[in-house]
Write an enzyme that holds these catalytic residues in place. Sequence first.
Site, PDB file in Angstrom:
ATOM      1  N   CYS A 234      66.662  25.242 101.810  1.00  0.00           N
ATOM      2  CA  CYS A 234      66.667  24.266 102.987  1.00  0.00           C
ATOM      3  C   CYS A 234      68.032  23.453 102.935  1.00  0.00           C
ATOM      4  O   CYS A 234      68.214  22.629 103.845  1.00  0.00           O
ATOM      5  CB  CYS A 234      65.462  23.272 102.732  1.00  0.00           C
ATOM      6  SG  CYS A 234      65.283  22.648 100.968  1.00  0.00           S
TER       7      CYS A 234
ATOM      8  N   GLU B 264      59.168  17.236 104.299  1.00  0.00           N
ATOM      9  CA  GLU B 264      60.464  17.997 103.992  1.00  0.00           C
ATOM     10  C   GLU B 264      60.464  19.053 104.748  1.00  0.00           C
ATOM     11  O   GLU B 264      59.888  20.294 104.629  1.00  0.00           O
ATOM     12  CB  GLU B 264      60.518  18.493 102.562  1.00  0.00           C
ATOM     13  CG  GLU B 264      60.482  17.256 101.447  1.00  0.00           C
ATOM     14  CD  GLU B 264      61.327  16.125 101.713  1.00  0.00           C
ATOM     15  OE1 GLU B 264      62.469  16.559 102.162  1.00  0.00           O
ATOM     16  OE2 GLU B 264      61.294  15.022 101.112  1.00  0.00           O
TER      17      GLU B 264
HETATM   18  P1  NAP Z   1      55.961  27.059 107.303  1.00  0.00           P
HETATM   19  O1  NAP Z   1      55.546  28.382 108.135  1.00  0.00           O
HETATM   20  O2  NAP Z   1      55.920  25.765 108.060  1.00  0.00           O
HETATM   21  O3  NAP Z   1      54.885  27.071 106.139  1.00  0.00           O
HETATM   22  C1  NAP Z   1      55.075  26.072 105.026  1.00  0.00           C
HETATM   23  C2  NAP Z   1      53.467  25.740 104.476  1.00  0.00           C
HETATM   24  O4  NAP Z   1      52.697  25.384 105.306  1.00  0.00           O
HETATM   25  C3  NAP Z   1      53.049  27.239 103.852  1.00  0.00           C
HETATM   26  O5  NAP Z   1      52.223  26.821 102.820  1.00  0.00           O
HETATM   27  C4  NAP Z   1      52.022  27.639 105.081  1.00  0.00           C
HETATM   28  O6  NAP Z   1      51.142  28.329 104.725  1.00  0.00           O
HETATM   29  C5  NAP Z   1      51.438  26.155 105.587  1.00  0.00           C
HETATM   30  N1  NAP Z   1      50.878  26.202 106.653  1.00  0.00           N
HETATM   31  C6  NAP Z   1      51.309  26.903 107.823  1.00  0.00           C
HETATM   32  N2  NAP Z   1      50.419  26.221 109.110  1.00  0.00           N
HETATM   33  C7  NAP Z   1      49.553  25.633 108.451  1.00  0.00           C
HETATM   34  C8  NAP Z   1      48.541  24.718 109.130  1.00  0.00           C
HETATM   35  N3  NAP Z   1      48.108  24.823 110.259  1.00  0.00           N
HETATM   36  N4  NAP Z   1      47.782  24.230 108.083  1.00  0.00           N
HETATM   37  C9  NAP Z   1      47.866  24.213 106.601  1.00  0.00           C
HETATM   38  N5  NAP Z   1      49.015  24.774 106.374  1.00  0.00           N
HETATM   39  C10 NAP Z   1      49.791  25.499 107.100  1.00  0.00           C
HETATM   40  O7  NAP Z   1      57.228  27.352 106.743  1.00  0.00           O
HETATM   41  P2  NAP Z   1      57.633  28.335 105.684  1.00  0.00           P
HETATM   42  O8  NAP Z   1      58.175  29.579 106.644  1.00  0.00           O
HETATM   43  O9  NAP Z   1      56.883  28.750 104.411  1.00  0.00           O
HETATM   44  O10 NAP Z   1      58.928  27.720 105.194  1.00  0.00           O
HETATM   45  C11 NAP Z   1      60.433  27.736 105.805  1.00  0.00           C
HETATM   46  C12 NAP Z   1      60.707  26.597 106.146  1.00  0.00           C
HETATM   47  O11 NAP Z   1      60.517  25.457 105.229  1.00  0.00           O
HETATM   48  C13 NAP Z   1      62.221  26.333 106.658  1.00  0.00           C
HETATM   49  O12 NAP Z   1      62.153  25.829 108.080  1.00  0.00           O
HETATM   50  C14 NAP Z   1      62.884  25.599 105.803  1.00  0.00           C
HETATM   51  O13 NAP Z   1      63.782  24.752 106.356  1.00  0.00           O
HETATM   52  C15 NAP Z   1      61.865  24.589 105.304  1.00  0.00           C
HETATM   53  N6  NAP Z   1      61.969  24.302 103.861  1.00  0.00           N
HETATM   54  C16 NAP Z   1      62.281  22.807 103.762  1.00  0.00           C
HETATM   55  C17 NAP Z   1      62.493  22.379 102.461  1.00  0.00           C
HETATM   56  C18 NAP Z   1      62.863  20.834 102.354  1.00  0.00           C
HETATM   57  O14 NAP Z   1      62.694  20.409 101.196  1.00  0.00           O
HETATM   58  N7  NAP Z   1      63.186  20.149 103.309  1.00  0.00           N
HETATM   59  C19 NAP Z   1      62.373  23.130 101.397  1.00  0.00           C
HETATM   60  C20 NAP Z   1      62.156  24.566 101.706  1.00  0.00           C
HETATM   61  C21 NAP Z   1      61.790  25.025 102.906  1.00  0.00           C
HETATM   62  P3  NAP Z   1      50.814  29.890 104.940  1.00  0.00           P
HETATM   63  O15 NAP Z   1      51.887  30.311 104.245  1.00  0.00           O
HETATM   64  O16 NAP Z   1      49.489  30.329 104.360  1.00  0.00           O
HETATM   65  O17 NAP Z   1      51.046  29.877 106.290  1.00  0.00           O
END
Ligand code: NAP
Length: 518
Positions: free
Chosen positions: A295, A256
């Site tokens: 999102c 997602e």
């Molecule tokens: P993110 O930086 O991609 O992080 C998402 C999750 O992935 C966090 O728990 C992060 O942990 C983890 N993560 C990052 N790098 C990783 C790796 N190499 N290995 C394992 N885990 C890893 O995203 P975000 O900034 O939290 O969220 C914002 C984004 O989420 C936006 O683009 C939004 O559109 C999207 N979103 C989508 C939905 C949907 O349902 N479609 C819902 C909500 C948000 P850490 O925090 O520890 O780095």
Amino acid sequence: MKTLKSYVCGGWHEANRDFALLYDPSTEEPIARASSAGIDFPAVLDFARERGGPALRALSFAERAGLLKEMSKALRERRDELLELQALNAGATRPDGAFDLDGGGGTLAYYAAIGRGLGSSRLLADGDSVQLGKSEAWSGRHALAPRRGVAVLVNAFNFPAWGFAEKAACALLAGMPVVVKPATSTAWVTERCVEILIEAAILPEGALQLVCGSTGDLLERLGAQDVLAFTGSATTALRLRGMPNLLAASTRINVEADSLNAAVLAPDATAGSPTFELFLRDVVREMTQKSGQKCTAVRRILVPTAEIATVEEALVERLRQVVTGNPADPGVTMGPLATAQQLADAVAGVAELRRAARLVHGSGARCDGQGSPAGKGYFFGPTLLFAENARAAAAVHSHEVFAPVATLLPYSGSAQEAGEIVALGGGTLVTSIYSDDPTWRREMVVEAAPWTGRVYCGSQAAAPEANGSGAVLPQTLHGGPGRAGGGAELAGLAGLRLYQQKVALQGTRAELAALLEV
Ligand code: NAP
């Protein structure tokens, strides 16, 4: 300072090094620290696969549903405490915190209710039997069995309660143990939710584990029966999808990700009509709720050229009334962004959008927040832009600014043209359309459907009950094609499929019915 713990292998683990700091986004004060250093990740997986999985699979669907109901109840009982934590850790106003928390509790309760009706079968029938031979002596039927691995639930920062609860509800009801990995910046909320559930001793050992901090080598160790359910940015998703072990073992992955959702006003919904008013109300809510860090937030607003000046004026008028500031201040209606990085990304993102659009409301820069010291806090006010040429505004269709930011786009009023503009976003979670004209509405749905996971049809008739395009309800699909990640969550029982293996059974019709206890 609070040190977040992980709950692994039946106990709480506290790291002693490699900490990341968590901040109060309204004051920039450090409030907690998190690290997963020292966690034995192979043991976490073994504990889930060898203790949690068998314990869950020994329960009937109805019994697992009972666990979900207890989980929902335990979180509800601590609602006030969790809402305070939402304000401190995520900068959420009380309504925004409730949107996350009640959404999580409600989704657990919903799956408890539908799970109760599934009885005691260990295999779930999927569809009716089909005759394969000359008679029913040779028939086929599909069934769904819980996968034997572990479901790792990696979540984004913006829904620290709902994010884990909606995934856990489906996985646990399906019979899979979960390892919850919240985004570090808002992990305190998730940690407290899990602590409440562990203290309530609802789930069997190994069914629910929590990792605060990095995933270490956890994901490298996932295999054929495991599931990775990811919510976050498209960039992280791409990296995780490409992991060689996941590709080699065909590990199930659901993504997602980003989404440039559109709200489309039809030509028949003219100023002053109830549908026009619903459109304005929805757009303002979907821009500003959770400070636009949703999102499903509206990022693109398509309006017939004849009405766009009226819409611009009405939106600016309403956005002016939003009070940005510290959720602790009772006059505040919109909180800060969650982190310094989100603020930096929002400033850079609006600068990017301004290459294709002009600012009509907001400054594109950080602002001070009511109730917070001057110069402190990750505040970013509601921001509206206007792109004269909708099709040519490439940045608007490719760059998600995860903040209270949206762009007005004029179009002719033709549903086909609106559909083509929606499609430029490359795949979205939701498209909201506002019309009382059934012909326009039908054409618009046909145009938008291949590019979006959900179409929200706003109209005069729906207005009294329509609860906003940003609300993700467990009864209907959450997920979208293309840049939205191509995922599929929720949608009632379909939400369990990620965690189940589908198997085709062949035999006599009666034997198959007996196998499936139907
Ligand atoms: P993110 O930086 O991609 O992080 C998402 C999750 O992935 C966090 O728990 C992060 O942990 C983890 N993560 C990052 N790098 C990783 C790796 N190499 N290995 C394992 N885990 C890893 O995203 P975000 O900034 O939290 O969220 C914002 C984004 O989420 C936006 O683009 C939004 O559109 C999207 N979103 C989508 C939905 C949907 O349902 N479609 C819902 C909500 C948000 P850490 O925090 O520890 O780095």
